[in-house]
Design an enzyme around this catalytic site. Structure first.
Site, PDB file in Angstrom:
ATOM      1  N   THR A   1      34.032  37.072  30.210  1.00 24.42           N
ATOM      2  CA  THR A   1      33.713  38.047  29.169  1.00 24.42           C
ATOM      3  C   THR A   1      33.504  37.115  27.837  1.00 24.42           C
ATOM      4  O   THR A   1      33.092  37.462  26.909  1.00 24.42           O
ATOM      5  CB  THR A   1      35.086  38.912  28.960  1.00 24.42           C
ATOM      6  OG1 THR A   1      34.889  39.812  30.252  1.00 24.42           O
ATOM      7  CG2 THR A   1      35.085  39.866  27.853  1.00 24.42           C
TER       8      THR A   1
ATOM      9  N   THR B   1      38.498  36.127  32.824  1.00 23.86           N
ATOM     10  CA  THR B   1      40.000  36.327  33.188  1.00 23.86           C
ATOM     11  C   THR B   1      40.389  36.687  34.841  1.00 23.86           C
ATOM     12  O   THR B   1      41.471  36.662  35.157  1.00 23.86           O
ATOM     13  CB  THR B   1      40.705  37.340  32.211  1.00 23.86           C
ATOM     14  OG1 THR B   1      39.947  38.520  32.320  1.00 23.86           O
ATOM     15  CG2 THR B   1      40.476  36.634  30.805  1.00 23.86           C
ATOM     16  N   ASP B   2      39.364  37.120  35.246  1.00 19.76           N
ATOM     17  CA  ASP B   2      39.622  37.920  36.588  1.00 19.76           C
ATOM     18  C   ASP B   2      40.280  36.856  37.631  1.00 19.76           C
ATOM     19  O   ASP B   2      41.331  37.301  38.381  1.00 19.76           O
ATOM     20  CB  ASP B   2      38.529  38.599  37.078  1.00 19.76           C
ATOM     21  CG  ASP B   2      38.326  40.095  36.286  1.00 19.76           C
ATOM     22  OD1 ASP B   2      39.116  40.355  35.616  1.00 19.76           O
ATOM     23  OD2 ASP B   2      37.262  40.752  36.530  1.00 19.76           O
TER      24      ASP B   2
END
Ligand code: ASN
Length: 322
Positions: free
Chosen positions: A16, A85-86
């Site tokens: 992101t 971030t996942d």
């Protein structure tokens, strides 16, 4: 810039923090890497080995990153990695396992994209760079910086799907960066421990994860075990399973590691009922200590790729020095 200026390698990998709404209207996709704001007197070199949403990142990408960082360490003082971030915690832990602690590496990302009013990318990136360059960071190996908190790669985990403070993990941050009028203030609450690195030549083994639930009778276990070289089970509580799993584990000759699906705490083989942790460990299962299932999977993948057998795998997990 003076030749003595610190040298920072900034590696962009997507996520992101590099995303915007795609022109075709299908939603957010990684596009342009973020710019590092306001860091004077530092020579910054940028690299972009790939530009992926982090659900597309694989252990092969993590290995590619480890190799790149290993090369850059020779002529840079610190490394920052921007990442989705996942799966950020998996890449951070993989790097932690593979890289010598001497190289300061800080991973960060963002929860909001560049066109949102509350974009957290620039702040996280600046924090990450300042932490990476801080003398107190030397010797700590890969860390995660998010929302001003500094996390150990072993314990950090994504704890919220949408909040800006998306990272946490038991027992919490090992440090903090705050900005003051006098400059960044970095404080650590823990000292690093000596640890080995695990660096196989190839990642040629397969490790799968199974998730336990009330009423699980072992569906999927035999299929997963036949495909894989080892399994990790996100088990219940301190490492317990329904009774049907006990004979399946007893009959397995490949390593079966027990992690917990509970969000914090160790695996403790204390229960003696059929499927209780004590019976599973007696049947050959290997406790993952404090690692969550996806981090235990990466450690098992590296150990199997190094050619370790089940008893050596058990020893590494039991010693807990990683
Ligand atoms: N905040 C993020 O970066 C989430 C995004 N789906 C990723 O991991 O690439």
């Amino acid at each position: 810039m003076p030749a003595s200026a610190p040298r920072l390698a900034l590696i962009h990998t997507g996520g992101t923090i590099a995303s915007r709404p795609s022109p075709d209207g299908r939603g957010l996709t990684p596009q342009t890497p973020p710019e590092l704001p306001g860091l004077e007197g530092v020579r910054v070199s940028e690299f972009q080995p790939f530009n992926l949403p982090s659900p597309h990142v694989t252990p092969a990408h993590m290995r590619q990153l480890a190799q790149l960082i290993g090369e850059l360490a020779a002529d840079h003082d610190a490394v920052v990695v921007t990442h989705g971030t996942d799966t950020l915690e998996e890449t951070a832990f993989f790097l932690h396992l593979c890289l010598p602690a001497a190289v300061p590496v800080v991973l960060t990302g963002s929860m909001r994209h560049a066109e949102e009013v509350s974009w957290d990318g620039p702040g996280n990136l600046l924090d990450a760079a300042q932490v990476a360059l801080c003398p107190d960071t030397a010797g700590r190996g890969p860390l995660v910086v998010f929302g001003g908190d500094i996390f150990d790669a072993r314990t950090v985990t994504k704890v919220h799907t949408s909040a800006v403070d998306a990272f946490g993990g038991y027992p919490g941050p090992i440090g903090r960066i705050d900005r003051t009028p006098a400059g960044p203030q970095v404080r650590y609450f823990a000292t690093p421990e000596p640890r080995p690195t695990f660096r196989p030549d190839t990642l040629d083994r397969r490790v799968e994860i199974l998730y336990a639930y009330a009423g699980w009778q072992g569906e999927g276990y035999a299929e997963a075990l036949s495909r894989a070289d080892g399994l990790v089970i996100a088990a219940l509580g301190t490492g317990n399973l329904p009774p049907e799993l006990l004979p399946l584990i007893e009959a397995s000759d490949k390593p079966v590691v027990l992690a917990t699906r509970t969000h914090a705490g160790p695996i403790l083989p204390v229960y003696g009922y059929a499927g209780g942790g004590a019976t599973l460990v007696a049947a050959g299962a290997i406790p993952a200590s404090f690692l969550n299932a996806h981090k235990a999977r990466l450690l098992l993948l590296l150990l199997l790729s190094l050619g370790l057998g089940r008893e050596d795998v058990r020893r590494v997990f039991a010693e807990g020095v990683f």
